[in-house]
Design a protein around this motif. Structure first.
Motif, mmCIF file in Angstrom:
data_model
loop_
_atom_site.group_PDB
_atom_site.id
_atom_site.type_symbol
_atom_site.label_atom_id
_atom_site.label_comp_id
_atom_site.label_asym_id
_atom_site.label_seq_id
_atom_site.Cartn_x
_atom_site.Cartn_y
_atom_site.Cartn_z
ATOM 1 N N ALA A 236 -12.681 -26.991 16.677
ATOM 2 C CA ALA A 236 -11.726 -27.010 15.562
ATOM 3 C C ALA A 236 -11.055 -28.383 15.451
ATOM 4 O O ALA A 236 -10.872 -28.921 14.340
ATOM 5 N N TRP A 237 -10.681 -28.952 16.611
ATOM 6 C CA TRP A 237 -10.030 -30.266 16.596
ATOM 7 C C TRP A 237 -11.015 -31.338 16.111
ATOM 8 O O TRP A 237 -10.649 -32.223 15.335
ATOM 9 N N LYS B 115 -13.239 -35.072 9.640
ATOM 10 C CA LYS B 115 -13.017 -34.988 8.196
ATOM 11 C C LYS B 115 -11.860 -35.884 7.749
ATOM 12 O O LYS B 115 -11.919 -36.491 6.681
ATOM 13 N N ASN B 116 -10.817 -36.010 8.566
ATOM 14 C CA ASN B 116 -9.668 -36.848 8.177
ATOM 15 C C ASN B 116 -8.873 -37.213 9.420
ATOM 16 O O ASN B 116 -7.883 -36.565 9.771
ATOM 17 N N SER B 117 -9.305 -38.258 10.109
ATOM 18 C CA SER B 117 -8.646 -38.661 11.360
ATOM 19 C C SER B 117 -7.219 -39.147 11.122
ATOM 20 O O SER B 117 -6.330 -38.943 11.954
ATOM 21 N N ALA C 120 -5.024 -38.100 9.039
ATOM 22 C CA ALA C 120 -4.074 -36.994 8.891
ATOM 23 C C ALA C 120 -3.600 -36.508 10.253
ATOM 24 O O ALA C 120 -2.410 -36.208 10.448
ATOM 25 N N LEU C 121 -4.534 -36.450 11.225
ATOM 26 C CA LEU C 121 -4.151 -36.033 12.578
ATOM 27 C C LEU C 121 -3.218 -37.056 13.225
ATOM 28 O O LEU C 121 -2.259 -36.700 13.913
ATOM 29 N N ILE C 122 -3.516 -38.346 13.022
ATOM 30 C CA ILE C 122 -2.677 -39.407 13.606
ATOM 31 C C ILE C 122 -1.276 -39.347 13.027
ATOM 32 O O ILE C 122 -0.264 -39.425 13.749
ATOM 33 N N GLN C 123 -1.179 -39.229 11.709
ATOM 34 C CA GLN C 123 0.125 -39.184 11.056
ATOM 35 C C GLN C 123 0.909 -37.925 11.424
ATOM 36 O O GLN C 123 2.142 -37.922 11.406
ATOM 37 N N MET D 152 -10.817 -44.728 11.426
ATOM 38 C CA MET D 152 -12.111 -44.153 11.105
ATOM 39 C C MET D 152 -12.068 -43.607 9.688
ATOM 40 O O MET D 152 -11.117 -42.914 9.315
ATOM 41 N N PRO D 153 -13.058 -43.928 8.855
ATOM 42 C CA PRO D 153 -13.030 -43.441 7.471
ATOM 43 C C PRO D 153 -13.123 -41.921 7.420
ATOM 44 O O PRO D 153 -13.701 -41.275 8.293
#
Length: 439
Positions: free
Chosen positions: A101-102, A108-110, A112-115, A133-134
């Motif tokens: 899941a992670w 898909k959107n690295s 978003a996880l960082i923010q 990463m794009p």
């Protein structure tokens, strides 16, 4: 008596000259054959192909194959399926280190996880110099297929085993491979002319000394005196059969030399391996890092020609990787001067022949290696195939067309099966007609 001696010497001279020409011609032929043999054998890599470390991959083979295609089209520029670090970390074992899941969210959107402050995402971002990463517009199933491919170990390639022939496998034969025969003929001509001049001067000196000797020490009768002291008649030179034979021989050698040079200039140069302005290794990029050919040669599936990559494509990676390398600095200089990198063309068909890359790669499904050889094993690229008309025609005669699911071919296949027992090949579809390549 004296006239017989002079005539005999002349015959011996021309016989010697003719033997000299023949011997040099034989020498040139032997050397050219030896050079061609070296070019044919020395440039073909002898390294053993690496084998995958995984045996039978776990999971659905169709899912793994789909994941492999997605990985090569989206991920391989920055990641390896093994443990090697390229721009980002090697992905071998990533499915054991992170939950699925992670990983789906990260791929898909690295950002978003960082923010969102995810500790693992922030740690990876900081560890790899905050390289973003794009984001990828992939579905969950597509991401899962990529993870299945990585987990299978299919993309992990072992190091090639060196063979005793590897010492000469990547030898750069340069442009010498093109003009080997022509170069030897040039040498033959120069040597022949020099030897001819030396022999003519030597013969004239001998004749002059003999003439003076006979006039001073011998009492000559009228006939011998006429022979010894006769005026030189230049018309006898060009009327002489020996001279005419020599001139014709030289003319044939010159014509052969020019013909071979012209022939070698229209693409019949198998083994041609020129030095490039930047030492780019396909073995490193396409082999070890498994970068898809389409990433650099962006039009290979869409256009008549496979485009030469611009410096900007190189900078997608090398703005961060090996920036201090002298070879990479050449790319920076080209960009600073706003000038393209002047790559030396290797595969060069004559203008009279039409060839379309997309027709072969996209429609025909022909792999790059079919024509270009084991490109992923070449440190310095060379022309693997002869690219002659006969070579292309043989391929068209032997390659069957995949007509399944294509209604366009139904009637053609039906007509072919009614009149022929062989497979429906490119030739069966008109692939050997002159107008296909010459129009």
């Amino acid at each position: 008596m004296i006239s017989c001696i002079i005539k005999t010497k002349s015959k011996v001279f021309f016989a010697f000259l003719f033997a000299l020409v023949v011997s040099f011609g034989a020498f040139a032929q032997e050397q050219a054959a030896e050079q061609a043999d070296v070019a044919a054998k020395g440039v073909v890599p002898g390294a053993t192909e690496g084998a995958t470390t995984s045996a039978t991959p776990a999971g659905d083979p169709a899912v793994i194959d789909a994941g492999e295609a997605l990985f090569k089209n989206n991920c391989v520029v920055c990641h390896s399926a093994g443990s090697d670090v390229i721009v980002g970390p090697g992905l071998q074992g990533v499915t054991e280190r992170r939950n699925e899941a992670w990983l789906i969210k990260w791929i898909k959107n690295s950002q978003a996880l960082i923010q969102a402050g995810d500790k693992d995402a922030v740690a990876i971002y900081n560890e790899y110099n905050k390289q973003a990463m794009p984001s990828f517009a992939l579905s969950d199933d597509e991401v899962k297929s990529i993870l299945a491919y990585i987990k299978s170990g299919k993309g992990v390639v072992s190091a090639p085993v060196a063979g005793p022939e590897d010492a000469v496998a990547g030898e750069n034969v340069g442009t010498d491979a093109i003009g080997a025969v022509g170069g030897y003929l040039d040498i033959v001509l120069v040597v022949l002319i020099v030897v001819l001049i030396v022999l003519v001067v030597t013969l004239l000196l001998i004749t002059s000394l003999l003439k003076n000797y006979l006039n001073k020490t011998r009492t000559l009768d009228e006939y011998d005196n006429e022979i010894v002291n006769q005026r030189f008649d230049f018309s006898k030179i060009y009327k002489s059969n020996a001279v005419r034979t020599l001139v014709v021989l030289i003319f044939v050698v010159v014509l052969l030399d020019l013909t071979i040079d012209k022939v070698m200039g229209i693409g019949i140069q198998e083994g041609y391996q020129p030095k490039q302005p930047i030492a780019f290794s396909h073995k490193l990029h396409a082999g070890e890092h498994q970068i898809n050919c389409n990433y650099c040669h962006t039009t290979v599936y869409e256009s008549k020609s496979a485009s030469i990559p611009s410096a900007n494509i190189c900078m997608n990676c090398h703005s961060q990787i090996k920036t201090e390398s002298p070879e990479i600095q050449k790319i920076y200089k080209a960009i600073e001067r706003n000038r393209p990198i002047e790559w030396v063309r290797i595969h060069n068909l004559p203008d009279l022949a039409y060839f379309n890359h997309s027709q072969h790669t996209q429609v025909g499904g022909v792999e790059c290696q079919t024509c270009h050889g084991p490109i992923e094993e070449m440190d310095v690229v060379y022309q693997y195939s002869p690219l002659t008309m006969g070579w292309c025609i043989d391929c068209h005669r032997e390659t069957p067309l995949n007509t399944e699911g294509n209604e366009y071919y139904d009637k053609l296949v039906e007509l072919h099966e009614a009149s022929s027992a062989g497979a429906f090949t490119v030739s069966s579809n008109g692939g050997t007609e002159c107008s296909k390549c010459h129009y």
